[in-house]
Design a protein around this motif. Structure first.
Motif, PDB file in Angstrom:
ATOM      1  N   SER A 158      -8.295  10.919   8.343  1.00 50.83           N
ATOM      2  CA  SER A 158      -7.407  11.563   7.319  1.00 50.83           C
ATOM      3  C   SER A 158      -5.982  11.808   7.887  1.00 50.83           C
ATOM      4  N   ASP A 198       0.701  -1.111   0.106  1.00 48.70           N
ATOM      5  CA  ASP A 198      -0.065   0.107  -0.001  1.00 48.70           C
ATOM      6  C   ASP A 198       1.054   1.195  -0.032  1.00 48.70           C
ATOM      7  N   LYS A 235     -12.454  12.536   9.884  1.00 46.44           N
ATOM      8  CA  LYS A 235     -12.909  11.137   9.448  1.00 46.44           C
ATOM      9  C   LYS A 235     -13.597  11.104   8.071  1.00 46.44           C
ATOM     10  N   ARG A 236     -13.074  10.235   7.243  1.00 45.26           N
ATOM     11  CA  ARG A 236     -13.508   9.913   5.751  1.00 45.26           C
ATOM     12  C   ARG A 236     -14.655   9.311   5.482  1.00 45.26           C
ATOM     13  N   ASP A 237     -14.912   9.004   4.377  1.00 44.24           N
ATOM     14  CA  ASP A 237     -16.318   8.190   4.541  1.00 44.24           C
ATOM     15  C   ASP A 237     -16.275   6.766   5.014  1.00 44.24           C
ATOM     16  N   SER A 238     -14.899   6.234   5.020  1.00 41.22           N
ATOM     17  CA  SER A 238     -14.723   4.984   5.361  1.00 41.22           C
ATOM     18  C   SER A 238     -14.707   4.735   6.893  1.00 41.22           C
ATOM     19  N   GLY A 239     -14.580   6.012   7.484  1.00 39.41           N
ATOM     20  CA  GLY A 239     -14.529   5.942   9.005  1.00 39.41           C
ATOM     21  C   GLY A 239     -13.207   6.190   9.177  1.00 39.41           C
ATOM     22  N   ILE A 240     -11.920   6.295   8.464  1.00 36.90           N
ATOM     23  CA  ILE A 240     -10.561   6.151   8.854  1.00 36.90           C
ATOM     24  C   ILE A 240     -10.447   7.747   8.756  1.00 36.90           C
TER      25      ILE A 240
END
Length: 423
Positions: free
Chosen positions: A329, A239, A322-327
């Protein structure tokens, strides 16, 4: 008794005719996308601030280029100054677009106000016109007393000052509407001029970069091999974090090797030393042995000097949000204009430049002291692995608002908030 009604009639007819005339529309061809007033106000303030900063950077880099003695250093600063002028032109276009949106919003509100006042004014004009055309003798023959007719005429006469005051205000609003339309036309002209200046500066930068590539073509052998190694690391990494970590390990090893002491100096009398070794006798040392060199620390808590954002644009996601994925930034996500100029956030060395899975085209820059910056979401990459860049050097262009640009700043591989270190 007929005469006082004439000014009333004239005022009402003039007012109705003026309000019935539609304000001229600005040509719709190639008009900027309209923004909501709140968004336009925010864009106007942000773009004006970015334009001033870009102007300051361009002036500073131009002065540095004028006093530079080495050709490579002078060319690098000239390219960075041109990139700053491009960013200034982009910001000026955003300023003009925001002003155009605000002007159109104010004009739409004015048109709505005039529309609300047009219907009652039209009814009043019709009533006054009917009353003014009716002779007093005919009014005496109508049902009701002559006293009532005289009373109505007296009321109309007393309304003349009020009607004049109201029509004066409406005429002022009509003048304001025409002024707004003229301002919108001037703003559109500014947008067109800014776009022309932007095209010219991009052409100048492309010509300068082409001269740079021709001048450094002879030294591209080692750079191409290094680029191949960087691409290989990109394929091995699972990644983006893994890629940054592997590049950080390579950079740390390169810094440690650079900090090592050089080769042991050759003895002054090699023959005498060889004879002494064969005889088993070593001459006494003339002085203490030199202490081994210790590599200096490669990390620093001080950020790269002159740190700046790589591209101008509205912040979509802040550091830690928080991003849409919940992680959370690990950097900043910016929404630049289409084809916006992207520059190096600070001086350093290009460690990776090219496409990377899931992130589009990216650029990773190593800075001194264990710092690194990561820019993703580029439509085109102009940087080459192994190149040394200064802060503000052009490294590519952005895709646009549909494909935002992400910017991360890392210290020893750990993400930090770049807003704390921006100049």
């Amino acid at each position: 008794m007929n005469r006082p009604a004439i000014p009333i009639l004239c005022l009402a007819i003039v007012l109705t005719a003026a309000m019935a005339v539609a304000l001229p529309e600005t040509r719709a061809a190639r008009t900027p996308l309209l923004l909501e007033p709140a968004e336009a106000e925010a864009q106007l303030a942000r773009a004006a601030r970015e334009s001033r900063r870009a102007d300051i950077r361009a002036a500073r880099l131009t002065r540095e280029a004028e006093v530079a003695t080495e050709a490579a250093s002078r060319t690098a600063r000239e390219a960075a100054a041109l990139a700053a002028r491009i960013q200034q032109a982009e910001a000026d276009i955003e300023v003009a677009r925001a002003r155009y949106s605000l002007t159109r919003a104010e004009r739409a509100a004015l048109t709505a106000r005039l529309a609300e006042k047009q219907e009652p004014t039209a009814r009043l004009a019709a009533a006054l016109q009917t009353a003014s055309r009716r002779p007093l003798a005919l009014s005496a023959l109508q049902p009701g007393s002559l006293k009532e007719v005289v009373y109505v005429r007296a009321v109309l006469d007393s309304a003349v000052p009020q009607i004049r005051a109201r029509t004066a205000g409406l005429r002022a609003e009509l003048d304001r509407g025409r002024a707004l339309e003229a301002e919108a036309g001037r703003t559109l002209a500014e947008v067109r001029a800014g776009e022309q200046a932007l095209r010219e500066r991009r052409t100048q930068l492309a010509a300068l970069e082409n001269r740079q590539r021709i001048a450094s073509r002879a030294a591209r052998g080692a750079a191409s091999r290094e680029a191949e190694r960087a691409l290989a690391l990109g394929e091995e990494a699972r990644d983006l974090d893994g890629l940054v970590a592997r590049l950080g390990e390579v950079a740390a090893l390169r810094r440690e090797l650079a900090a090592l002491s050089g080769p042991v100096p050759r003895p002054a009398d090699l023959a005498a030393d060889l004879a002494a070794d064969l005889a088993g006798v070593r001459p006494a040392a003339s002085g203490p042995l030199p202490a081994p060199s210790v590599p200096t620390p490669v990390t620093s808590t001080r950020p790269p000097p002159g740190l700046q954002l790589p591209v101008d644009g509205r912040t979509l996601i802040g550091f830690g949000a928080k991003r849409d994925s919940g992680i959370a930034s690990t950097g900043l996500v910016l929404a630049p204009a289409d084809g916006a100029q992207v520059v190096a956030p600070a001086g350093g060395r290009i460690a990776f430049a090219g496409p990377y899975r899931g992130f589009g085209r990216i650029v990773i820059i190593e800075h001194e002291g264990g710092w690194a910056s990561l820019v993703t979401g580029l439509a085109r990459v102009d940087a080459v692995v192994g190149d040394s860049v200064i802060g503000g050097s052009p490294i590519g262009v952005a895709s646009g608002r549909e494909d935002p640009v992400s910017f991360e700043l890392r210290r020893d591989g750990e993400p930090v908030n770049p807003l704390q270190y921006l100049r």
